[in-house]
Motif scaffolding. Structure first.
Motif, PDB file in Angstrom:
ATOM      1  N   VAL A 175       4.521  20.956 130.972  1.00  0.00           N
ATOM      2  CA  VAL A 175       5.618  20.621 131.428  1.00  0.00           C
ATOM      3  C   VAL A 175       6.804  21.909 131.669  1.00  0.00           C
ATOM      4  CG1 VAL A 175       7.932  19.186 131.363  1.00  0.00           C
ATOM      5  CG2 VAL A 175       5.683  18.161 130.746  1.00  0.00           C
ATOM      6  N   GLY A 176       6.526  22.588 130.569  1.00  0.00           N
ATOM      7  CA  GLY A 176       7.503  23.971 130.692  1.00  0.00           C
ATOM      8  C   GLY A 176       6.909  25.044 131.416  1.00  0.00           C
ATOM      9  N   GLY A 177       7.440  26.356 131.448  1.00  0.00           N
ATOM     10  CA  GLY A 177       6.717  27.411 131.595  1.00  0.00           C
ATOM     11  C   GLY A 177       6.838  27.768 133.181  1.00  0.00           C
ATOM     12  N   ARG A 178       7.799  27.110 133.799  1.00  0.00           N
ATOM     13  CA  ARG A 178       7.683  27.127 135.438  1.00  0.00           C
ATOM     14  C   ARG A 178       8.312  28.425 135.919  1.00  0.00           C
ATOM     15  NH1 ARG A 178       3.506  23.618 137.035  1.00  0.00           N
ATOM     16  NH2 ARG A 178       3.582  22.095 135.669  1.00  0.00           N
ATOM     17  N   GLU A 191      12.829  17.687 136.221  1.00  0.00           N
ATOM     18  CA  GLU A 191      11.520  17.346 135.780  1.00  0.00           C
ATOM     19  C   GLU A 191      10.969  18.151 134.770  1.00  0.00           C
ATOM     20  OE1 GLU A 191       8.579  14.608 135.589  1.00  0.00           O
ATOM     21  OE2 GLU A 191      10.218  14.576 137.253  1.00  0.00           O
ATOM     22  N   PHE A 192      11.230  19.766 135.047  1.00  0.00           N
ATOM     23  CA  PHE A 192      10.581  20.605 134.136  1.00  0.00           C
ATOM     24  C   PHE A 192      11.732  21.520 133.436  1.00  0.00           C
ATOM     25  CE2 PHE A 192       8.040  20.096 137.775  1.00  0.00           C
ATOM     26  CZ  PHE A 192       6.926  19.902 137.241  1.00  0.00           C
ATOM     27  N   PRO A 193      11.651  21.377 132.306  1.00  0.00           N
ATOM     28  CA  PRO A 193      12.679  21.973 131.228  1.00  0.00           C
ATOM     29  C   PRO A 193      12.573  23.562 131.232  1.00  0.00           C
ATOM     30  CG  PRO A 193      11.051  21.188 130.027  1.00  0.00           C
ATOM     31  CD  PRO A 193      10.702  20.582 131.402  1.00  0.00           C
ATOM     32  N   ARG A 194      13.462  24.280 131.056  1.00  0.00           N
ATOM     33  CA  ARG A 194      13.324  25.765 131.016  1.00  0.00           C
ATOM     34  C   ARG A 194      12.959  26.216 129.695  1.00  0.00           C
ATOM     35  NH1 ARG A 194      17.729  28.225 134.835  1.00  0.00           N
ATOM     36  NH2 ARG A 194      18.176  26.331 136.128  1.00  0.00           N
ATOM     37  N   ALA A 195      11.605  26.466 129.594  1.00  0.00           N
ATOM     38  CA  ALA A 195      10.917  26.736 128.335  1.00  0.00           C
ATOM     39  C   ALA A 195       9.678  27.671 128.541  1.00  0.00           C
ATOM     40  CB  ALA A 195      10.519  25.415 127.546  1.00  0.00           C
ATOM     41  N   ALA A 248       1.399  22.769 125.522  1.00  0.00           N
ATOM     42  CA  ALA A 248       0.522  21.622 125.291  1.00  0.00           C
ATOM     43  C   ALA A 248       1.476  20.487 125.353  1.00  0.00           C
ATOM     44  CB  ALA A 248      -0.054  22.022 123.799  1.00  0.00           C
ATOM     45  N   THR A 249       2.337  20.384 126.432  1.00  0.00           N
ATOM     46  CA  THR A 249       3.263  19.122 126.639  1.00  0.00           C
ATOM     47  C   THR A 249       2.894  18.185 127.808  1.00  0.00           C
ATOM     48  OG1 THR A 249       4.795  20.304 127.805  1.00  0.00           O
ATOM     49  CG2 THR A 249       5.105  20.339 125.508  1.00  0.00           C
ATOM     50  N   TYR A 250       3.071  17.062 127.879  1.00  0.00           N
ATOM     51  CA  TYR A 250       2.776  16.468 129.099  1.00  0.00           C
ATOM     52  C   TYR A 250       4.072  15.040 129.391  1.00  0.00           C
ATOM     53  CZ  TYR A 250       0.895  12.780 125.844  1.00  0.00           C
ATOM     54  OH  TYR A 250       0.887  11.635 124.873  1.00  0.00           O
ATOM     55  N   LYS A 251       4.020  14.813 130.342  1.00  0.00           N
ATOM     56  CA  LYS A 251       4.906  13.777 130.802  1.00  0.00           C
ATOM     57  C   LYS A 251       4.253  12.464 131.503  1.00  0.00           C
ATOM     58  CE  LYS A 251       9.186  15.000 131.936  1.00  0.00           C
ATOM     59  NZ  LYS A 251      10.298  15.133 132.644  1.00  0.00           N
ATOM     60  N   VAL A 252       4.534  11.300 130.917  1.00  0.00           N
ATOM     61  CA  VAL A 252       3.947  10.324 131.914  1.00  0.00           C
ATOM     62  C   VAL A 252       4.940   9.501 132.813  1.00  0.00           C
ATOM     63  CG1 VAL A 252       2.936   8.198 131.763  1.00  0.00           C
ATOM     64  CG2 VAL A 252       2.496   9.926 129.755  1.00  0.00           C
ATOM     65  N   VAL A 253       4.657   9.326 134.265  1.00  0.00           N
ATOM     66  CA  VAL A 253       5.491   9.032 134.979  1.00  0.00           C
ATOM     67  C   VAL A 253       4.916   7.637 135.570  1.00  0.00           C
ATOM     68  CG1 VAL A 253       6.611   9.386 137.452  1.00  0.00           C
ATOM     69  CG2 VAL A 253       6.174  11.308 135.978  1.00  0.00           C
ATOM     70  N   PHE A 254       5.645   6.678 135.486  1.00  0.00           N
ATOM     71  CA  PHE A 254       5.452   5.263 135.704  1.00  0.00           C
ATOM     72  C   PHE A 254       5.813   4.908 137.239  1.00  0.00           C
ATOM     73  CE2 PHE A 254       5.440   5.402 131.149  1.00  0.00           C
ATOM     74  CZ  PHE A 254       4.242   4.541 130.923  1.00  0.00           C
ATOM     75  N   GLU A 255       4.960   3.765 137.860  1.00  0.00           N
ATOM     76  CA  GLU A 255       5.227   3.538 139.232  1.00  0.00           C
ATOM     77  C   GLU A 255       6.420   2.452 139.181  1.00  0.00           C
ATOM     78  OE1 GLU A 255       1.735   2.670 141.171  1.00  0.00           O
ATOM     79  OE2 GLU A 255       0.981   4.427 141.418  1.00  0.00           O
ATOM     80  N   VAL A 281      -4.458   8.549 121.409  1.00  0.00           N
ATOM     81  CA  VAL A 281      -5.604   8.645 122.360  1.00  0.00           C
ATOM     82  C   VAL A 281      -5.215   9.903 123.071  1.00  0.00           C
ATOM     83  CG1 VAL A 281      -5.888   6.234 122.990  1.00  0.00           C
ATOM     84  CG2 VAL A 281      -4.092   7.536 123.959  1.00  0.00           C
ATOM     85  N   ALA A 282      -4.174  10.820 123.032  1.00  0.00           N
ATOM     86  CA  ALA A 282      -3.948  12.050 123.586  1.00  0.00           C
ATOM     87  C   ALA A 282      -4.453  13.001 122.954  1.00  0.00           C
ATOM     88  CB  ALA A 282      -2.397  12.002 123.635  1.00  0.00           C
ATOM     89  N   PRO A 283      -4.782  14.215 123.373  1.00  0.00           N
ATOM     90  CA  PRO A 283      -5.072  15.578 122.738  1.00  0.00           C
ATOM     91  C   PRO A 283      -4.288  15.839 121.352  1.00  0.00           C
ATOM     92  CG  PRO A 283      -5.123  15.866 124.941  1.00  0.00           C
ATOM     93  CD  PRO A 283      -4.675  14.521 124.595  1.00  0.00           C
ATOM     94  N   ALA A 284      -5.045  16.018 120.362  1.00  0.00           N
ATOM     95  CA  ALA A 284      -3.973  16.143 119.131  1.00  0.00           C
ATOM     96  C   ALA A 284      -2.829  17.367 119.215  1.00  0.00           C
ATOM     97  CB  ALA A 284      -5.066  16.415 117.890  1.00  0.00           C
ATOM     98  N   ARG A 285      -3.557  18.372 119.945  1.00  0.00           N
ATOM     99  CA  ARG A 285      -2.415  19.265 120.052  1.00  0.00           C
ATOM    100  C   ARG A 285      -1.313  19.148 120.973  1.00  0.00           C
ATOM    101  NH1 ARG A 285      -6.826  20.217 122.878  1.00  0.00           N
ATOM    102  NH2 ARG A 285      -6.947  20.689 125.125  1.00  0.00           N
ATOM    103  N   CYS A 286      -1.496  18.119 121.958  1.00  0.00           N
ATOM    104  CA  CYS A 286      -0.482  17.715 122.873  1.00  0.00           C
ATOM    105  C   CYS A 286       0.716  16.966 122.422  1.00  0.00           C
ATOM    106  CB  CYS A 286      -1.092  17.108 124.148  1.00  0.00           C
ATOM    107  SG  CYS A 286      -2.300  18.385 125.041  1.00  0.00           S
ATOM    108  N   HIS A 287       1.930  17.176 123.024  1.00  0.00           N
ATOM    109  CA  HIS A 287       3.073  16.547 122.372  1.00  0.00           C
ATOM    110  C   HIS A 287       3.766  15.814 123.816  1.00  0.00           C
ATOM    111  CE1 HIS A 287       2.949  18.574 118.693  1.00  0.00           C
ATOM    112  NE2 HIS A 287       2.692  19.631 119.650  1.00  0.00           N
TER     113      HIS A 287
END
Length: 193
Positions: free
Chosen positions: A109-112, A123-127, A134-141, A159-165
Motif C-alpha cells: 500500500v505504501g511506498g508510491r 488510497e495510498f499513504p505516504r510511507a 508487507a501491507t495490504y488493503k481489501v476493497v469490497f464491492e 489466512v494471510a501471510p504471517a509477515r503481512c499487515h
C-alpha cells in the motif's frame, strides 16, 4: 429355545441376561443410521454434526459464518484454503465463502513515488516502501458493517501471510446516503471500516 432378535444373535454365546435384554430393547427403538453415511460430506452432513466436521478439518472462521449454507461452503473450501494459506487467493476464497462477495486486494500500500503513476486520493499513504512493503488493503464491492469489519480484521491474519499487515478495509459503494431514509446509528461507515 426362545427365538432371538437379529440384534441379540450378534451377541457372543457367553452373553449375560442384561446384554441380551439391552440388545432386544435397542432393536425395538429403530434407530436411524442414515445420517452416519454422510458424516464426511459437507453438503449432506446432518446440521447437528457440522461443527464436528468443521473441527475435524480445522475450518477457519467457523463461528463467523452466519448461515448453514455459508458453513457448508467454508467446510468445502477449507482444504483449498489450507493448501494455499498465506496467499491473496486464500484471502479471497475465505471472504467469498463467508458471503461477502468478490474483493480486490491492494498489496504494498505504501511506498508510491510522486511520478504521476497514482492519484493521491487517500488510497495510498505516504510511507516509504521499506516500512510498508508487507501491507495490504481489501476493497469490497458491497458495503460491510462495522461489526463485520471487526470480525474480518480478527480473522484475516489466520489466512494471510504471517509477515503481512492489514492496513484497511474499504468498500466502493456506500449503504448510507444523505436522503433521510436511514438513521446514522454507527452500523455503517462512509466507505471504509
Amino acid at each position: 429355545m426362545t427365538s432371538l432378535l437379529p440384534a441379540q444373535r450378534l451377541l457372543p454365546p457367553d452373553r449375560t441376561p442384561l446384554e441380551s435384554a439391552l440388545a432386544g430393547v435397542m432393536a425395538s427403538l429403530a434407530l436411524s443410521t442414515d445420517g452416519l453415511r454422510h458424516l464426511w460430506s459437507a453438503m449432506h452432513c446432518l446440521e447437528a454434526a457440522l461443527p464436528w466436521l468443521s473441527w475435524t478439518l480445522s475450518v477457519e472462521a467457523w463461528h463467523e459464518a452466519k448461515s448453514d449454507e455459508a458453513r457448508r461452503q467454508l467446510i468445502l473450501n477449507s482444504i483449498e484454503i489450507h493448501r494455499r494459506k498465506g496467499t491473496p487467493w486464500a484471502i479471497r476464497l475465505l471472504i467469498r465463502s463467508l458471503g461477502f462477495g468478490e474483493v480486490e486486494i491492494i498489496e504494498r500500500v505504501g511506498g508510491r513515488l510522486h511520478n504521476g503513476e497514482i492519484r493521491r486520493n487517500g488510497e495510498f499513504p505516504r510511507a516509504p516502501l521499506s516500512q510498508s512493503w508487507a501491507t495490504y488493503k481489501v476493497v469490497f464491492e458491497r458495503p460491510i458493517t462495522n461489526a463485520q469489519a471487526e470480525r474480518l480484521r480478527n480473522l484475516l491474519p489466520s489466512v494471510a501471510p504471517a509477515r503481512c499487515h492489514l492496513v484497511g478495509l474499504r468498500y466502493a459503494t456506500v449503504a448510507n446516503s444523505h436522503n433521510g431514509a436511514i438513521r446514522r446509528d454507527g452500523t455503517y461507515n462512509r466507505g471504509s471500516a
